[in-house]
Design an enzyme around this catalytic site. Structure first.
Site, mmCIF file in Angstrom:
data_model
loop_
_atom_site.group_PDB
_atom_site.id
_atom_site.type_symbol
_atom_site.label_atom_id
_atom_site.label_comp_id
_atom_site.label_asym_id
_atom_site.label_seq_id
_atom_site.Cartn_x
_atom_site.Cartn_y
_atom_site.Cartn_z
ATOM 1 N N ASP A 75 0.830 -1.213 0.000
ATOM 2 C CA ASP A 75 0.000 0.000 0.000
ATOM 3 C C ASP A 75 0.862 1.260 0.000
ATOM 4 O O ASP A 75 1.982 1.266 0.513
ATOM 5 C CB ASP A 75 -0.912 -0.030 1.237
ATOM 6 N N GLY A 112 0.129 5.547 -4.314
ATOM 7 C CA GLY A 112 -0.469 6.833 -4.679
ATOM 8 C C GLY A 112 0.138 7.969 -3.856
ATOM 9 O O GLY A 112 0.513 9.020 -4.389
ATOM 10 N N ARG A 128 -0.444 9.325 -9.853
ATOM 11 C CA ARG A 128 -0.603 8.042 -9.149
ATOM 12 C C ARG A 128 -0.014 6.905 -9.981
ATOM 13 O O ARG A 128 0.562 5.963 -9.452
ATOM 14 C CB ARG A 128 -2.090 7.763 -8.862
ATOM 15 N N HIS A 171 2.467 3.692 -9.059
ATOM 16 C CA HIS A 171 2.278 2.251 -9.288
ATOM 17 C C HIS A 171 3.474 1.659 -10.025
ATOM 18 O O HIS A 171 3.898 0.537 -9.758
ATOM 19 C CB HIS A 171 0.990 2.002 -10.078
ATOM 20 N N ASN A 230 -10.855 -2.508 -5.331
ATOM 21 C CA ASN A 230 -10.069 -1.536 -6.112
ATOM 22 C C ASN A 230 -10.746 -1.165 -7.434
ATOM 23 O O ASN A 230 -10.391 -0.167 -8.060
ATOM 24 C CB ASN A 230 -8.642 -2.030 -6.364
ATOM 25 N N ARG A 234 2.003 -4.711 6.179
ATOM 26 C CA ARG A 234 1.282 -3.728 5.364
ATOM 27 C C ARG A 234 2.051 -2.416 5.414
ATOM 28 O O ARG A 234 2.250 -1.841 6.485
ATOM 29 C CB ARG A 234 -0.135 -3.485 5.866
ATOM 30 N N ARG A 261 -4.804 -1.616 9.021
ATOM 31 C CA ARG A 261 -5.993 -2.431 8.738
ATOM 32 C C ARG A 261 -5.595 -3.464 7.696
ATOM 33 O O ARG A 261 -4.541 -3.349 7.061
ATOM 34 C CB ARG A 261 -7.158 -1.562 8.234
HETATM 35 C C1 IPE Z 1 -5.393 -2.725 -0.158
HETATM 36 O O1 IPE Z 1 -5.047 -1.375 -0.338
HETATM 37 C C2 IPE Z 1 -5.363 -3.434 -1.480
HETATM 38 C C3 IPE Z 1 -4.055 -3.601 -2.098
HETATM 39 C C4 IPE Z 1 -2.914 -3.246 -1.590
HETATM 40 C C5 IPE Z 1 -4.078 -4.244 -3.382
HETATM 41 P P1 IPE Z 1 -6.142 -0.243 -0.521
HETATM 42 O O2 IPE Z 1 -5.425 1.027 -0.679
HETATM 43 O O3 IPE Z 1 -7.104 -0.632 -1.575
HETATM 44 O O4 IPE Z 1 -6.924 -0.327 0.880
HETATM 45 P P2 IPE Z 1 -7.838 0.740 1.633
HETATM 46 O O5 IPE Z 1 -8.883 1.189 0.659
HETATM 47 O O6 IPE Z 1 -6.948 1.873 2.045
HETATM 48 O O7 IPE Z 1 -8.383 0.009 2.806
HETATM 49 C C1 IPE Z 2 -1.478 0.276 -3.414
HETATM 50 O O1 IPE Z 2 -1.253 1.641 -3.413
HETATM 51 C C2 IPE Z 2 -1.663 -0.290 -4.802
HETATM 52 C C3 IPE Z 2 -3.017 -0.819 -5.063
HETATM 53 C C4 IPE Z 2 -4.031 -0.764 -4.258
HETATM 54 C C5 IPE Z 2 -3.203 -1.444 -6.350
HETATM 55 P P1 IPE Z 2 -2.466 2.658 -3.416
HETATM 56 O O2 IPE Z 2 -2.848 2.940 -4.825
HETATM 57 O O3 IPE Z 2 -3.578 2.187 -2.558
HETATM 58 O O4 IPE Z 2 -1.789 3.934 -2.786
HETATM 59 P P2 IPE Z 2 -2.431 4.937 -1.754
HETATM 60 O O5 IPE Z 2 -2.933 4.112 -0.597
HETATM 61 O O6 IPE Z 2 -3.537 5.649 -2.454
HETATM 62 O O7 IPE Z 2 -1.321 5.839 -1.366
HETATM 63 MG MG MG Z 3 -4.071 2.441 -0.602
#
Ligand code: IPE
Ligand code: IPE
Ligand code: MG
Length: 234
Positions: A15, A18, A28, A32, A63, A182, A188
């Site tokens: 995580d 972004g 963003r 990735h 997602n 995480r 979480r």
């Molecule tokens: C969890 O991250 C899913 C992945 C890392 C693929 P998210 O960014 O989607 O989770 P939330 O929405 O913050 O709980």
């Molecule tokens: C995790 O990074 C990648 C995926 C969920 C695919 P995020 O895209 O959730 O990044 P943040 O949490 O918005 O920073």
């Molecule tokens: Mg995230």
């Protein structure tokens, strides 16, 4: 440092891509991309530490709520990683499997997944379980549905429904998770491997995933050394 306790099966909720990008004034998508590059380096290091099984959370069912543009960029990135950039799995002799639903996925994504599974199916040095279009609650629900169907068809007795049987109906036949990391500081689990993590140790480093490098991973492993797992005992 010598690691006495090497977890057999680790999970990584990757995580913060972004936010990593935002902090640098980048899109963003570039976050990735940096996450994917980090993953390749990190996996090499993890298997070198003699960890056998790694489950990564790459894309959740939830997602799909994101902008179509971001979802499409991610799907393109995954196709690239599973095809053109798949040398890492071959060179490292890692068997790749996928957990999650293939429904609602683009055809090119499904065929990239199929071809990577096929290409790596005989490797035995390690396993990479990629949770993709994955939901932990759905995994349990799918298992219950398959079992209920057998009961309905008189192929299974209610007394045969045990934890061990449910284990067999999860997406993969893998041992339980020992350690779940995480990144990004969120505390979480966001629907990641609920059944498999019942007795896992958790670790929540604050760094964003693109910065979770080999050094950070070793810090996580140091932390794991200090944990005393009791499994309900003393
Ligand atoms: C969890 O991250 C899913 C992945 C890392 C693929 P998210 O960014 O989607 O989770 P939330 O929405 O913050 O709980
Ligand atoms: C995790 O990074 C990648 C995926 C969920 C695919 P995020 O895209 O959730 O990044 P943040 O949490 O918005 O920073
Ligand atoms: Mg995230």
């Amino acid at each position: 440092m010598d690691y006495v306790n090497i977890p057999n099966h680790i999970g990584i909720i990757m995580d913060g891509n972004g936010r990593w990008a935002k902090k640098r004034g980048l899109s963003r998508s570039l976050g990735h991309k940096a996450g994917a590059e980090n993953l390749k380096r990190l996996l090499k290091h993890i298997y070198r530490r003699e960890i056998k099984i790694v489950s990564i959370y790459a894309f959740s069912v939830e997602n799909f709520k994101r902008d179509e543009k971001e979802v499409n960029y991610l799907m393109d990135l995954f196709v690239k990683m599973f095809t053109k950039d798949s040398d890492i799995f071959v060179n490292e002799k890692i068997k790749v499997v996928f957990s999650g639903s293939r429904k609602n996925l683009r055809e090119d994504v499904v065929s990239a997944m199929d071809s990577l599974e096929e290409k790596t199916k005989l490797y035995e040095r390690g396993i990479l379980n990629i949770c993709f279009n994955y939901s932990g609650r759905r995994e349990i629900t799918d298992a219950v549905l398959s079992i209920a169907r057998l009961v309905k068809e008189d192929k299974l007795d209610l007394n045969d429904i045990t934890e061990e049987l449910l284990d067999l109906y999860m997406y993969q036949k893998l041992p339980p998770l020992d350690f779940v990391i995480r990144t990004s500081g969120e505390i979480r689990i966001s629907n990641f491997m609920l059944w498999e993590s019942s007795y896992a140790e958790y670790y929540f480093p604050s760094v964003f995933f693109p910065d979770f490098d080999e050094k950070e991973f070793d810090l996580a492993l140091n932390e794991y050394q200090k944990r005393k797992r009791r499994f309900g005992g003393v």
